[in-house]
Design a protein around this motif. Structure first.
Motif, PDB file in Angstrom:
ATOM      1  N   GLN A 112       3.197   2.593  -0.091  1.00 15.36           N
ATOM      2  CA  GLN A 112       2.294   3.417  -0.888  1.00 15.36           C
ATOM      3  C   GLN A 112       1.394   4.304  -0.029  1.00 15.36           C
ATOM      4  N   VAL A 113       1.201   3.963   1.240  1.00 16.97           N
ATOM      5  CA  VAL A 113       0.428   4.823   2.135  1.00 16.97           C
ATOM      6  C   VAL A 113       1.197   6.102   2.450  1.00 16.97           C
ATOM      7  N   LEU A 114       2.518   6.026   2.398  1.00 17.68           N
ATOM      8  CA  LEU A 114       3.353   7.146   2.834  1.00 17.68           C
ATOM      9  C   LEU A 114       4.042   7.882   1.692  1.00 17.68           C
ATOM     10  N   GLU A 115       4.219   7.222   0.560  1.00 15.10           N
ATOM     11  CA  GLU A 115       4.972   7.835  -0.543  1.00 15.10           C
ATOM     12  C   GLU A 115       4.399   9.195  -0.929  1.00 15.10           C
ATOM     13  N   PHE A 116       5.279  10.100  -1.231  1.00 14.92           N
ATOM     14  CA  PHE A 116       4.936  11.431  -1.745  1.00 14.92           C
ATOM     15  C   PHE A 116       4.252  12.324  -0.704  1.00 14.92           C
ATOM     16  N   ARG A 117       4.242  11.914   0.572  1.00 13.42           N
ATOM     17  CA  ARG A 117       3.668  12.766   1.604  1.00 13.42           C
ATOM     18  C   ARG A 117       4.659  13.852   2.000  1.00 13.42           C
ATOM     19  N   SER A 118       4.118  14.949   2.458  1.00 10.84           N
ATOM     20  CA  SER A 118       4.936  16.115   2.794  1.00 10.84           C
ATOM     21  C   SER A 118       5.992  15.780   3.846  1.00 10.84           C
ATOM     22  N   ASP A 188       6.445 -10.059  -3.966  1.00 17.11           N
ATOM     23  CA  ASP A 188       6.074  -8.651  -4.135  1.00 17.11           C
ATOM     24  C   ASP A 188       6.467  -7.812  -2.921  1.00 17.11           C
ATOM     25  N   TRP A 189       7.763  -7.632  -2.759  1.00 22.10           N
ATOM     26  CA  TRP A 189       8.310  -6.882  -1.629  1.00 22.10           C
ATOM     27  C   TRP A 189       8.557  -5.411  -1.996  1.00 22.10           C
ATOM     28  N   GLU A 190       7.809  -4.907  -2.957  1.00 21.77           N
ATOM     29  CA  GLU A 190       8.017  -3.537  -3.444  1.00 21.77           C
ATOM     30  C   GLU A 190       7.911  -2.490  -2.342  1.00 21.77           C
ATOM     31  N   GLN A 191       6.982  -2.703  -1.398  1.00 22.14           N
ATOM     32  CA  GLN A 191       6.758  -1.709  -0.341  1.00 22.14           C
ATOM     33  C   GLN A 191       7.503  -2.029   0.949  1.00 22.14           C
ATOM     34  N   ALA A 192       8.352  -3.050   0.914  1.00 22.75           N
ATOM     35  CA  ALA A 192       9.022  -3.499   2.128  1.00 22.75           C
ATOM     36  C   ALA A 192       9.954  -2.436   2.690  1.00 22.75           C
ATOM     37  N   GLY A 193      10.111  -2.476   4.010  1.00 26.25           N
ATOM     38  CA  GLY A 193      11.018  -1.539   4.657  1.00 26.25           C
ATOM     39  C   GLY A 193      11.013  -1.762   6.154  1.00 26.25           C
ATOM     40  N   TRP A 194      11.588  -0.815   6.867  1.00 25.68           N
ATOM     41  CA  TRP A 194      11.613  -0.845   8.329  1.00 25.68           C
ATOM     42  C   TRP A 194      10.452  -0.009   8.848  1.00 25.68           C
ATOM     43  N   GLY A 195       9.623  -0.613   9.706  1.00 25.19           N
ATOM     44  CA  GLY A 195       8.479   0.115  10.235  1.00 25.19           C
ATOM     45  C   GLY A 195       8.157  -0.296  11.655  1.00 25.19           C
ATOM     46  N   PRO A 196       7.270   0.444  12.327  1.00 27.85           N
ATOM     47  CA  PRO A 196       6.850   0.046  13.683  1.00 27.85           C
ATOM     48  C   PRO A 196       6.241  -1.347  13.647  1.00 27.85           C
ATOM     49  N   ASP A 197       6.361  -2.074  14.733  1.00 34.27           N
ATOM     50  CA  ASP A 197       5.931  -3.457  14.794  1.00 34.27           C
ATOM     51  C   ASP A 197       4.475  -3.653  14.368  1.00 34.27           C
ATOM     52  N   TYR A 198       3.607  -2.688  14.637  1.00 33.14           N
ATOM     53  CA  TYR A 198       2.193  -2.829  14.324  1.00 33.14           C
ATOM     54  C   TYR A 198       1.860  -2.562  12.860  1.00 33.14           C
ATOM     55  N   TRP A 199       2.790  -1.974  12.097  1.00 38.02           N
ATOM     56  CA  TRP A 199       2.491  -1.494  10.744  1.00 38.02           C
ATOM     57  C   TRP A 199       2.038  -2.626   9.817  1.00 38.02           C
ATOM     58  N   GLU A 200       2.671  -3.799   9.933  1.00 40.41           N
ATOM     59  CA  GLU A 200       2.294  -4.941   9.081  1.00 40.41           C
ATOM     60  C   GLU A 200       0.831  -5.315   9.293  1.00 40.41           C
ATOM     61  N   TYR A 201       0.418  -5.336  10.549  1.00 40.75           N
ATOM     62  CA  TYR A 201      -0.967  -5.686  10.869  1.00 40.75           C
ATOM     63  C   TYR A 201      -1.943  -4.673  10.261  1.00 40.75           C
ATOM     64  N   CYS A 202      -1.654  -3.411  10.418  1.00 42.96           N
ATOM     65  CA  CYS A 202      -2.542  -2.371   9.896  1.00 42.96           C
ATOM     66  C   CYS A 202      -2.632  -2.427   8.370  1.00 42.96           C
ATOM     67  N   LYS A 203      -1.506  -2.592   7.712  1.00 45.23           N
ATOM     68  CA  LYS A 203      -1.528  -2.648   6.245  1.00 45.23           C
ATOM     69  C   LYS A 203      -2.289  -3.878   5.762  1.00 45.23           C
ATOM     70  N   TRP A 234      -7.810   6.359  10.865  1.00 45.93           N
ATOM     71  CA  TRP A 234      -8.123   7.791  10.967  1.00 45.93           C
ATOM     72  C   TRP A 234      -7.171   8.614  10.094  1.00 45.93           C
ATOM     73  N   TYR A 235      -5.882   8.382  10.250  1.00 47.96           N
ATOM     74  CA  TYR A 235      -4.912   9.148   9.476  1.00 47.96           C
ATOM     75  C   TYR A 235      -5.050   8.864   7.982  1.00 47.96           C
ATOM     76  N   ALA A 236      -5.337   7.613   7.633  1.00 49.22           N
ATOM     77  CA  ALA A 236      -5.430   7.249   6.212  1.00 49.22           C
ATOM     78  C   ALA A 236      -6.683   7.793   5.558  1.00 49.22           C
ATOM     79  N   ASP A 237      -7.779   7.908   6.330  1.00 54.42           N
ATOM     80  CA  ASP A 237      -9.071   8.310   5.762  1.00 54.42           C
ATOM     81  C   ASP A 237      -9.336   9.799   5.854  1.00 54.42           C
TER      82      ASP A 237
END
Length: 242
Positions: A112-118, A188-203, A234-237
Motif C-alpha cells: 500500500q505504500v507503493l500502489e498507484f505510484r507513478s 493477512d498477506w494482502e501486501q506480500a511480495g518480493w522486496g529489499p531485505d530491510y523493507w519488512e523492518y521499515c513497514k 523521508w520518502y513516505a512523508d
C-alpha cells in the motif's frame, strides 16, 4: 542462516489465478472431507454491515476474509513463531532469471505504500528500485537529475530480495489463548511480495504506535535497519514522493 536452493515462483501462490485449493492443508484433510466452503451469501449474511472484516465459521474452524482487493497471493502457508516465520521466508530465493521486486507473481507491488505510484513496475534490481524511489519525490522538477538526494545513499543496494509480509503487526499474528503462549500463524498477506531485505523492518516500524511496547519488540525479531528506516520515512512523508 540456513541455505536452500532458489524457489521458483511456480511453487508460490499465483495472484493471477482467481481460485486455488490447497488440498494438503489441515482444513481439507479434516472438515473438507465432508463439508463445503460457505457460500458468498452465507458470508455476507454474517458480515457486519458497516465494514469489511473476516467472518468466523466456528463449526468449520474457518475464517473467511472478503473484500474487493483480496487475491490468491495472500495464500501463503501458516508458519510457526515470528522468528522462524521470517528466517524461513528469507531462505526462499528467486531464480536469477526471475528476480524482481514486486508481487509474488512478478506483477507490480501490492504494498500500500507503493500502489498507484507513478511508473510502478517490477524492478529487476534493488538499485533500480531505489533510483525510482529517489526519482519519485523530485520528478516534478524540470531537471530531476540535478536535485540532490541525501537519502538515496542511505538505501543499501547490496541487500538480497526476499519475501516480505508488508503488514506485520500484532493484529495479524494469531496466538494461543492459553499459557504458554505460542504463535499459531501470521495472517493477512494482502501486501506480500518480493522486496529489499530491510523493507519488512521499515513497514513494521511505520505501522507500530510510538507509545506501544510492540514497537520495541520489532527490533528483537527483525534485523534493525535504522538508516534505511530514516530514508523510508523521508520518502513516505515528503509530499508527492510516495
Amino acid at each position: 542462516m540456513s541455505t536452500k536452493p532458489p524457489t521458483p515462483l511456480v511453487n508460490l501462490p499465483n495472484g493471477a489465478q482467481t481460485e486455488m485449493n490447497f488440498l494438503e492443508s489441515t482444513w481439507f484433510k479434516t472438515h473438507g472431507l465432508t463439508r463445503e466452503f460457505p457460500s458468498p451469501e452465507e458470508v455476507h449474511a454474517l458480515a457486519p454491515k458497516e465494514n469489511l472484516v473476516p467472518v468466523k465459521f466456528v463449526d468449520l474452524d474457518l475464517v473467511v476474509k472478503f473484500e474487493p482487493n483480496v487475491s490468491t497471493s495472500e495464500a501463503i502457508r501458516e508458519l510457526p513463531v515470528p522468528e522462524m516465520i521470517l528466517s524461513r521466508l528469507r531462505t526462499l530465493r528467486q531464480n536469477e532469471s526471475e528476480q524482481a521486486i514486486g508481487s509474488l507473481s512478478h506483477s507490480p507491488s501490492l504494498d500500500q505504500v507503493l500502489e498507484f505510484r507513478s511508473l510502478l513496475r517490477p524492478f529487476l534490481t534493488v538499485a533500480s528500485f531505489h533510483d525510482w524511489l529517489s526519482w519519485l519525490w523530485c520528478r516534478h522538477d524540470p531537471d530531476p537529475q540535478s536535485v540532490p538526494d541525501v537519502w538515496r545513499q542511505e538505501l543499501p543496494d547490496n541487500v538480497p530480495i526476499v519475501i516480505t509480509h508488508g503488514d506485520l503487526h500484532r493484529s495479524n499474528i494469531i496466538v494461543t489463548a492459553t499459557s504458554p503462549t505460542r504463535v499459531l500463524a501470521v495472517i493477512d498477506w494482502e501486501q506480500a511480495g518480493w522486496g529489499p531485505d530491510y523493507w519488512e523492518y521499515c513497514k513494521a516500524k511505520v505501522t507500530a504506535h510510538y507509545n506501544k511496547d510492540w514497537r520495541g519488540w520489532i527490533d528483537v525479531f527483525l534485523e534493525p535497519h535504522p538508516s534505511a528506516l530514516e530514508a523510508f520515512n523521508w520518502y513516505a512523508d515528503t509530499p508527492g514522493a510516495l
